[in-house]
Write a protein that holds these residues in place. Structure first.
Motif, PDB file in Angstrom:
ATOM      1  N   GLN A 161       6.177  47.159  44.287  1.00 22.02           N
ATOM      2  CA  GLN A 161       6.701  48.098  43.218  1.00 22.02           C
ATOM      3  C   GLN A 161       6.020  48.951  42.647  1.00 22.02           C
ATOM      4  O   GLN A 161       6.146  50.155  42.434  1.00 22.02           O
ATOM      5  CB  GLN A 161       7.443  47.240  42.298  1.00 22.02           C
ATOM      6  CG  GLN A 161       8.188  47.883  41.051  1.00 22.02           C
ATOM      7  CD  GLN A 161       8.512  46.950  40.134  1.00 22.02           C
ATOM      8  OE1 GLN A 161       8.325  45.753  40.042  1.00 22.02           O
ATOM      9  NE2 GLN A 161       9.382  47.469  38.960  1.00 22.02           N
ATOM     10  N   MET A 162       4.676  48.213  42.124  1.00 15.60           N
ATOM     11  CA  MET A 162       3.506  49.242  41.754  1.00 15.60           C
ATOM     12  C   MET A 162       2.972  50.113  42.620  1.00 15.60           C
ATOM     13  O   MET A 162       2.648  51.233  42.051  1.00 15.60           O
ATOM     14  CB  MET A 162       2.616  48.256  40.905  1.00 15.60           C
ATOM     15  CG  MET A 162       3.060  47.382  39.704  1.00 15.60           C
ATOM     16  SD  MET A 162       4.279  48.036  38.743  1.00 15.60           S
ATOM     17  CE  MET A 162       2.922  49.042  37.617  1.00 15.60           C
TER      18      MET A 162
ATOM     19  N   TYR B 158       5.816  53.086  42.855  1.00 17.47           N
ATOM     20  CA  TYR B 158       5.543  54.171  41.635  1.00 17.47           C
ATOM     21  C   TYR B 158       4.440  55.073  42.090  1.00 17.47           C
ATOM     22  O   TYR B 158       4.559  56.329  41.574  1.00 17.47           O
ATOM     23  CB  TYR B 158       5.640  53.499  40.585  1.00 17.47           C
ATOM     24  CG  TYR B 158       6.627  52.506  40.020  1.00 17.47           C
ATOM     25  CD1 TYR B 158       7.998  53.199  40.031  1.00 17.47           C
ATOM     26  CD2 TYR B 158       6.491  51.372  39.384  1.00 17.47           C
ATOM     27  CE1 TYR B 158       9.008  52.137  39.703  1.00 17.47           C
ATOM     28  CE2 TYR B 158       7.447  50.771  38.927  1.00 17.47           C
ATOM     29  CZ  TYR B 158       8.769  51.072  39.092  1.00 17.47           C
ATOM     30  OH  TYR B 158      10.009  50.246  38.511  1.00 17.47           O
TER      31      TYR B 158
ATOM     32  N   ARG C 126       8.764  59.368  43.722  1.00 17.69           N
ATOM     33  CA  ARG C 126       9.545  59.315  42.604  1.00 17.69           C
ATOM     34  C   ARG C 126      10.909  58.494  43.151  1.00 17.69           C
ATOM     35  O   ARG C 126      11.947  58.934  43.392  1.00 17.69           O
ATOM     36  CB  ARG C 126      10.001  60.394  41.934  1.00 17.69           C
ATOM     37  CG  ARG C 126       9.041  61.305  41.221  1.00 17.69           C
ATOM     38  CD  ARG C 126       9.521  62.444  40.584  1.00 17.69           C
ATOM     39  NE  ARG C 126       8.485  63.371  39.844  1.00 17.69           N
ATOM     40  CZ  ARG C 126       8.291  63.164  38.412  1.00 17.69           C
ATOM     41  NH1 ARG C 126       9.227  62.009  37.704  1.00 17.69           N
ATOM     42  NH2 ARG C 126       7.514  63.610  37.828  1.00 17.69           N
TER      43      ARG C 126
ATOM     44  N   TYR D 208      13.108  54.986  42.292  1.00 10.49           N
ATOM     45  CA  TYR D 208      13.323  53.639  41.339  1.00 10.49           C
ATOM     46  C   TYR D 208      14.439  52.724  41.881  1.00 10.49           C
ATOM     47  O   TYR D 208      14.569  51.824  41.466  1.00 10.49           O
ATOM     48  CB  TYR D 208      13.762  54.247  40.079  1.00 10.49           C
ATOM     49  CG  TYR D 208      12.875  55.591  39.631  1.00 10.49           C
ATOM     50  CD1 TYR D 208      11.503  55.008  39.141  1.00 10.49           C
ATOM     51  CD2 TYR D 208      13.113  56.795  39.459  1.00 10.49           C
ATOM     52  CE1 TYR D 208      10.548  56.045  38.830  1.00 10.49           C
ATOM     53  CE2 TYR D 208      12.137  57.607  39.146  1.00 10.49           C
ATOM     54  CZ  TYR D 208      10.926  57.428  38.715  1.00 10.49           C
ATOM     55  OH  TYR D 208      10.062  58.364  38.402  1.00 10.49           O
TER      56      TYR D 208
ATOM     57  N   GLN E  12      13.131  49.803  43.727  1.00 11.14           N
ATOM     58  CA  GLN E  12      12.653  48.559  42.761  1.00 11.14           C
ATOM     59  C   GLN E  12      13.559  47.908  41.878  1.00 11.14           C
ATOM     60  O   GLN E  12      13.384  46.651  41.722  1.00 11.14           O
ATOM     61  CB  GLN E  12      11.766  49.317  41.786  1.00 11.14           C
ATOM     62  CG  GLN E  12      10.384  49.946  42.733  1.00 11.14           C
ATOM     63  CD  GLN E  12      10.592  51.252  42.979  1.00 11.14           C
ATOM     64  OE1 GLN E  12      11.622  51.821  43.418  1.00 11.14           O
ATOM     65  NE2 GLN E  12       9.679  52.108  42.947  1.00 11.14           N
TER      66      GLN E  12
ATOM     67  N   ALA F  80       8.266  46.894  34.007  1.00 14.79           N
ATOM     68  CA  ALA F  80       7.354  48.020  34.958  1.00 14.79           C
ATOM     69  C   ALA F  80       8.740  49.168  35.192  1.00 14.79           C
ATOM     70  O   ALA F  80       8.513  50.230  35.098  1.00 14.79           O
ATOM     71  CB  ALA F  80       7.183  47.538  36.228  1.00 14.79           C
ATOM     72  N   ASP F  81       9.974  48.570  35.513  1.00 15.61           N
ATOM     73  CA  ASP F  81      11.091  49.616  35.696  1.00 15.61           C
ATOM     74  C   ASP F  81      11.317  50.376  34.316  1.00 15.61           C
ATOM     75  O   ASP F  81      11.468  51.645  34.478  1.00 15.61           O
ATOM     76  CB  ASP F  81      12.229  48.711  35.944  1.00 15.61           C
ATOM     77  CG  ASP F  81      13.529  49.521  36.244  1.00 15.61           C
ATOM     78  OD1 ASP F  81      13.783  50.283  37.160  1.00 15.61           O
ATOM     79  OD2 ASP F  81      14.351  49.454  35.398  1.00 15.61           O
TER      80      ASP F  81
ATOM     81  N   LEU G 260       9.282  51.046  31.879  1.00 12.68           N
ATOM     82  CA  LEU G 260       8.129  51.856  31.649  1.00 12.68           C
ATOM     83  C   LEU G 260       8.105  53.313  32.686  1.00 12.68           C
ATOM     84  O   LEU G 260       7.840  54.278  32.026  1.00 12.68           O
ATOM     85  CB  LEU G 260       6.614  51.268  31.956  1.00 12.68           C
ATOM     86  CG  LEU G 260       6.042  50.425  30.965  1.00 12.68           C
ATOM     87  CD1 LEU G 260       4.781  49.800  31.287  1.00 12.68           C
ATOM     88  CD2 LEU G 260       6.153  50.736  29.735  1.00 12.68           C
ATOM     89  N   HIS G 261       8.309  52.919  33.820  1.00 16.00           N
ATOM     90  CA  HIS G 261       8.768  54.293  34.703  1.00 16.00           C
ATOM     91  C   HIS G 261       9.754  55.062  34.618  1.00 16.00           C
ATOM     92  O   HIS G 261       9.772  56.019  35.306  1.00 16.00           O
ATOM     93  CB  HIS G 261       8.159  53.493  36.254  1.00 16.00           C
ATOM     94  CG  HIS G 261       6.770  53.277  36.389  1.00 16.00           C
ATOM     95  ND1 HIS G 261       5.679  53.851  36.677  1.00 16.00           N
ATOM     96  CD2 HIS G 261       6.122  52.035  36.174  1.00 16.00           C
ATOM     97  CE1 HIS G 261       4.749  53.349  36.944  1.00 16.00           C
ATOM     98  NE2 HIS G 261       4.908  52.286  36.281  1.00 16.00           N
ATOM     99  N   THR G 262      10.931  54.521  34.312  1.00 18.12           N
ATOM    100  CA  THR G 262      12.092  55.247  34.130  1.00 18.12           C
ATOM    101  C   THR G 262      12.648  55.520  32.818  1.00 18.12           C
ATOM    102  O   THR G 262      13.457  56.787  32.549  1.00 18.12           O
ATOM    103  CB  THR G 262      13.052  54.769  34.801  1.00 18.12           C
ATOM    104  OG1 THR G 262      13.482  53.107  34.051  1.00 18.12           O
ATOM    105  CG2 THR G 262      12.742  54.041  36.323  1.00 18.12           C
TER     106      THR G 262
END
Length: 343
Positions: free
Chosen positions: A77-78, A81, A85, A87, A90, A117-118, A120-122
């Motif tokens: 997953q990391m 990212y 791009r 999502y 994940q 993490a999901d 943080l990134h979205t």
């Protein structure tokens, strides 16, 4: 796959056509090149592995092993990212694993890391809002013993507990690293083989409890994000107290961490995970970092992910880069040199 076995008969291959199934991927979304050819090769290995292992719309374990594993998926997953791009894969994999927990103790707690993490990134908190109670259980807080630490080897490890984390097997077991040595089903001493740096399994282990601390920190943040203010305060306070308990039980007078209560062995894992997760007091960091560096690449491929994190967090950039680009038999380059094109 197709395997052609040549016997005594005449055999000639005229033409082979390979057809591949792939998930939509924007090849132009990311690019990396440097003056270090080894680093370029390692980057390309990781990038191609991530792309190839998402062909099914989830992470590759679902096809290779007919199931996904939390820690494997978190690392992928990391990586994902970092190159595109994307999502959906994940998030789907995270949701799937909420209800199909695997057997390693630390793996189950990775569901908390995946969900955070999901977010943080979205910037999208829907996942943690919807599955908030599940995430709470995945911290393994229900395994907290009277000494304040968690363990899979007490009478708290019940069928009711296993049901709460959506695990259908008989019991979960501490793993420390992969490939593992002797699985911990009882306090049984040193691991047998594997990549655990001879980790000495005890009833209360440092690595498992380091992950629990990380989950408490992340749950405090996710509780605050989803408006569960009372819970946010609870997890923050518990994390603060837990840090004291952790160091009181695992940090020795010589400044290093032991594998578990009753052990006098300090593996690289017992020290790198506390360092990566912010458990090491500032005054002890130089000693812990020095010890970790003295060990070299004494982890497996899973533990290496957190070893890299710990080193970069503590400013050991040059040494971390040495490990990333090394050509020893314990390196990414060795995988490439023996013919690997993906992990």
């Amino acid at each position: 796959y197709c395997e052609i076995v040549f016997g005594s008969e005449e055999f000639q291959v005229n033409e082979i056509e390979q057809k591949a199934l792939s998930y939509h991927h924007n090849k132009d979304a990311s690019y990396f090149s440097s003056s270090n050819e080894n680093l370029n090769a390692v980057y390309n290995l990781c990038k191609y592995s991530t792309i190839a292992n998402t062909f099914n719309g989830d992470y590759a374990n679902s096809q290779r092993e007919r199931m996904m594993y939390e820690a494997d998926c978190y690392i992928q997953q990391m990586c994902h990212y970092a190159i595109v791009r994307e999502y959906k894969i994940q998030r789907y994999s995270t949701e799937n694993l909420f209800f199909h927990a695997t057997w390693p103790t630390e793996w189950i707690m990775h569901s908390v890391l995946m969900a955070y993490a999901d977010y943080l990134h979205t910037g999208n908190a829907d996942l943690i809002q919807q599955y908030y109670s599940v995430l709470n259980a995945k911290t393994l807080i229900a395994l907290t013993a009277e000494n304040g630490l968690i363990s899979t080897l007490t009478d708290l490890h019940t069928r009711e507990f296993l049901n709460s984390i959506y695990f259908n097997g008989d019991s979960i077991h501490d793993i420390v690293d992969w490939p593992h040595g002797k699985l911990q089903r009882e306090p049984q001493g040193f691991g047998d083989g594997g990549e655990t740096d001879n980790f000495e399994f005890k009833t209360f282990n440092s690595v498992v409890n380091a992950f629990h601390y990380r989950c408490l920190i992340l749950m405090s943040e996710m509780a605050k994000t989803t408006g569960n203010i009372e819970d946010a305060g609870f997890f923050k306070k518990r994390a603060k107290n837990f840090k004291k308990i952790f160091n009181a039980n695992f940090l020795t007078r010589d400044g290093l961490y032991i594998d578990g209560i009753g052990s006098d062995h300090s593996s690289i894992h017992a020290n790198l995970f506390p360092l990566a997760f912010g458990l090491v007091p500032d005054k002890n960091k130089p000693k812990v970092v020095e010890y970790i560096k003295s060990k070299g690449m004494a982890t497996g491929v899973y533990g290496a992910n957190y070893l890299m994190e710990a080193l970069y967090i503590e400013g050991e950039d040059d040494y971390a880069l040495e490990l990333l680009t090394a050509e020893t038999d314990r390196s990414w380059m060795h995988m490439i040199e023996v013919g690997s094109t993906m992990t």
